[in-house]
Design a protein around this motif. Sequence first.
Motif, short mmCIF file in Angstrom:
data_model
loop_
_atom_site.label_atom_id
_atom_site.label_comp_id
_atom_site.label_asym_id
_atom_site.label_seq_id
_atom_site.Cartn_x
_atom_site.Cartn_y
_atom_site.Cartn_z
N LEU A 72 0.83 -1.21 0.00
CA LEU A 72 0.00 0.00 0.00
C LEU A 72 0.86 1.26 0.00
O LEU A 72 0.47 2.28 -0.59
CB LEU A 72 -0.94 -0.01 1.21
N ASP B 228 1.63 1.90 -3.47
CA ASP B 228 0.43 2.41 -4.15
C ASP B 228 0.25 3.92 -3.89
O ASP B 228 -0.13 4.67 -4.80
CB ASP B 228 -0.82 1.67 -3.67
N VAL B 229 0.51 4.32 -2.65
CA VAL B 229 0.38 5.74 -2.30
C VAL B 229 1.32 6.59 -3.15
O VAL B 229 0.92 7.60 -3.74
CB VAL B 229 0.66 5.96 -0.80
N LYS C 181 0.43 6.88 -6.78
CA LYS C 181 -0.61 7.90 -6.97
C LYS C 181 -0.01 9.30 -6.94
O LYS C 181 -0.39 10.16 -7.75
CB LYS C 181 -1.69 7.77 -5.89
N CYS D 27 -4.15 10.22 2.01
CA CYS D 27 -4.06 9.21 0.94
C CYS D 27 -3.80 7.83 1.53
O CYS D 27 -4.41 6.84 1.10
CB CYS D 27 -2.93 9.56 -0.03
N SER D 28 -2.90 7.75 2.49
CA SER D 28 -2.55 6.44 3.06
C SER D 28 -3.75 5.84 3.79
O SER D 28 -3.99 4.62 3.69
CB SER D 28 -1.35 6.56 3.99
N HIS E 289 -6.85 6.40 3.07
CA HIS E 289 -7.79 6.02 2.01
C HIS E 289 -7.43 4.65 1.44
O HIS E 289 -8.30 3.78 1.30
CB HIS E 289 -7.77 7.07 0.91
N PHE E 290 -6.16 4.43 1.14
CA PHE E 290 -5.74 3.15 0.59
C PHE E 290 -5.93 2.03 1.60
O PHE E 290 -6.36 0.92 1.24
CB PHE E 290 -4.27 3.22 0.14
N ASN F 85 -9.68 1.27 1.99
CA ASN F 85 -10.17 0.58 0.80
C ASN F 85 -9.74 -0.88 0.79
O ASN F 85 -10.51 -1.76 0.40
CB ASN F 85 -9.67 1.28 -0.47
N PHE F 86 -8.50 -1.13 1.20
CA PHE F 86 -8.03 -2.51 1.28
C PHE F 86 -8.88 -3.30 2.26
O PHE F 86 -9.32 -4.42 1.96
CB PHE F 86 -6.56 -2.55 1.71
#
Length: 209
Positions: free
Chosen positions: A62, A65-66, A69, A90-91, A93-94, A97-98
């Motif tokens: 993740l 992923d951050v 983005k 952002c972190s 949010h990821f 979502n996970f």
Amino acid sequence: MPNLAPESDMSVSHNDIDEQEMLARLQLGEEMAFRWVYDRYSRAIYGNILRLVHDETVADDLLQDVFVKIWEHREHIDPNQSFRAYLFTCSRHFAFNFRRRLQLEIEAAIQMARGYVDSDDTVVDSLNAKETEALLHGAISELPTQRQRIFRMCKVDGLSYRQVAEQLGISEATVRDHIVKANKFIKDRLIQGGGYSALLLTLWLLTTS
């Protein structure tokens, strides 16, 4: 996205550079600025994600992923706003979502199991659907996050051990070990719950590839 492997010639002291200047340079696509941001914030962001997902491998994924983005949307960065706050948002949010996806996929596994149970007419009248769902859901949720993920990829997504190993960057033996331990743990929990429903769900767990 730029390679984030350590490169000593690109290291820059965080104290010597103004953050707004580096963010402005990041907007223009400068890889050194991106590396500066990554070096400055990645450890704190990783810690924030780890607190939310409780799994180091997932947190690593993740974190990447951050920053993917960040790189892909660098033109929208506002150097005059708190970049630290933006990264933490952002972190979260990821991570959320996970966890949401994992929960939905566990629910899908439960529905698959219930469908298997309902197809057996000889015992369907003796099944308590709510109790069965609670038993399986509770057992899966107790697995470590990475084990839940591997269990879901094999049992719900139907991926082979080799496919899971390639996607997660681990060995097939590690995937197999996670599945064996997950099946044993879940089976024990279901048997503790008692009843034919638990035994049928155990059969589903052991026979689904």
